[in-house]
Design an enzyme around this catalytic site. Sequence first.
Site, PDB file in Angstrom:
ATOM      1  N   GLU A   1       0.873  -1.186   0.000  1.00 33.83           N
ATOM      2  CA  GLU A   1       0.000   0.000   0.000  1.00 33.83           C
ATOM      3  C   GLU A   1       0.901   1.224   0.000  1.00 33.83           C
ATOM      4  O   GLU A   1       0.936   2.015   0.949  1.00 33.83           O
ATOM      5  CB  GLU A   1      -0.970   0.019   1.189  1.00 33.83           C
ATOM      6  CG  GLU A   1      -2.043   1.099   0.988  1.00 33.83           C
ATOM      7  CD  GLU A   1      -2.960   1.342   2.159  1.00 33.83           C
ATOM      8  OE1 GLU A   1      -3.441   0.370   2.759  1.00 33.83           O
ATOM      9  OE2 GLU A   1      -3.195   2.527   2.462  1.00 33.83           O
TER      10      GLU A   1
ATOM     11  N   HIS B   1       2.201   4.621  -1.930  1.00 31.29           N
ATOM     12  CA  HIS B   1       1.550   5.544  -2.854  1.00 31.29           C
ATOM     13  C   HIS B   1       2.519   6.437  -3.613  1.00 31.29           C
ATOM     14  O   HIS B   1       3.634   6.683  -3.175  1.00 31.29           O
ATOM     15  CB  HIS B   1       0.566   6.417  -2.084  1.00 31.29           C
ATOM     16  CG  HIS B   1      -0.496   5.621  -1.378  1.00 31.29           C
ATOM     17  ND1 HIS B   1      -1.395   4.829  -2.049  1.00 31.29           N
ATOM     18  CD2 HIS B   1      -0.791   5.479  -0.062  1.00 31.29           C
ATOM     19  CE1 HIS B   1      -2.216   4.254  -1.168  1.00 31.29           C
ATOM     20  NE2 HIS B   1      -1.856   4.617   0.031  1.00 31.29           N
TER      21      HIS B   1
ATOM     22  N   ASP C   1       2.056   1.942   3.897  1.00 27.79           N
ATOM     23  CA  ASP C   1       1.214   3.104   3.578  1.00 27.79           C
ATOM     24  C   ASP C   1       2.108   4.333   3.431  1.00 27.79           C
ATOM     25  O   ASP C   1       1.773   5.425   3.872  1.00 27.79           O
ATOM     26  CB  ASP C   1       0.106   3.348   4.611  1.00 27.79           C
ATOM     27  CG  ASP C   1      -1.055   4.185   4.047  1.00 27.79           C
ATOM     28  OD1 ASP C   1      -0.979   4.616   2.870  1.00 27.79           O
ATOM     29  OD2 ASP C   1      -2.022   4.423   4.782  1.00 27.79           O
TER      30      ASP C   1
HETATM   31 MN    MN Z   1      -3.063   4.445   1.913  1.00 31.42          MN
END
Ligand code: MN
Length: 320
Positions: free
Chosen positions: A7, A9, A281
């Site tokens: 995850e 980005h 993340d």
């Molecule tokens: Mn995210």
Amino acid sequence: MRKIALEEHFMAPSFIPYFRSTSANISPDLFDKALDALADFGERRLAAMDANDISHVILSLAGPGVQIEKDTATAVRLAREGNDYLAEQIRRNSKRYGGFAHLALQDPTEAAAELERCVRDLGFVGAMINGQTNGAYLDDPRYFGLWERAEALNAPIYIHPGNPTDKPAMYAGHPELWGPVWSWGVETANHALRLVFSGLFDRFPKATLILGHMGEALPFQLWRLDSRWEISNRGAKRLSLAPSDYFKRNVVVTTSGVCSTEPLLCALGSLGKDRVLFSVDYPFERSDIASKFIETAPLPDDVRRLVCHGNAEALFRLRP
Ligand code: MN
């Protein structure tokens, strides 16, 4: 231990205005800092990976992307351009980077075709969807073609948080609850439950759904979902399995943004050791904290190996 993260980005220049729409959800200072990190595909990102023994990351556009674009033709065109942009970045360093497709769900037929193009021609491993699009969730029959394609391509669909179309009254006076603290988890867990209870996974039994944030609290609820489904006012709805069985067959979760032992053990216990995958993340969470967490969590070594990289290698058919 070597890790794969999924995850993680990025941002492409033409998507910054869409990304800015999330500024109501996160603090403004964080926002500009995040933009610099998101735009980098070189030294900064690789240094964070190297320092934490992360060998490979699957990159995804930071949301909501074209899913909030009002003009469908623009959404379709930009999604395609964004995927080509990511493919070009991956080509420069394909050992370290893989990709999730970004899709214009305003046009379900185009979205299915673009998923296929991304997987077949660009080498992407699946798609990341940022919640609802124009009020439609992925259980809507208009998306059956997308699921059919995803299942045939062995391409998992990652549902990432996004905002709903309305702001429910329960958040009034509490801006802090609107976003990652709470509402995103509620929205995303509800999206996943719509898929399960709609019978989507009876129709597409080999489809795979990925949820971040340790499963958006759902692993904690499986027994209750089964028990209360039995007595719910469900009309003509039927499922061939108990709700929890779909989680154990069709859902995998990542550890993104949740660095505490109890939810990790709950997810592993509820879903099984093959269904929990490490993620950071990046750049919204710190790679060092996420890495230290998974390196030191009280897990048997074989389970840690699966969470850190084994499950991701199996899911995406990556060579070790
Ligand atoms: Mn995210």
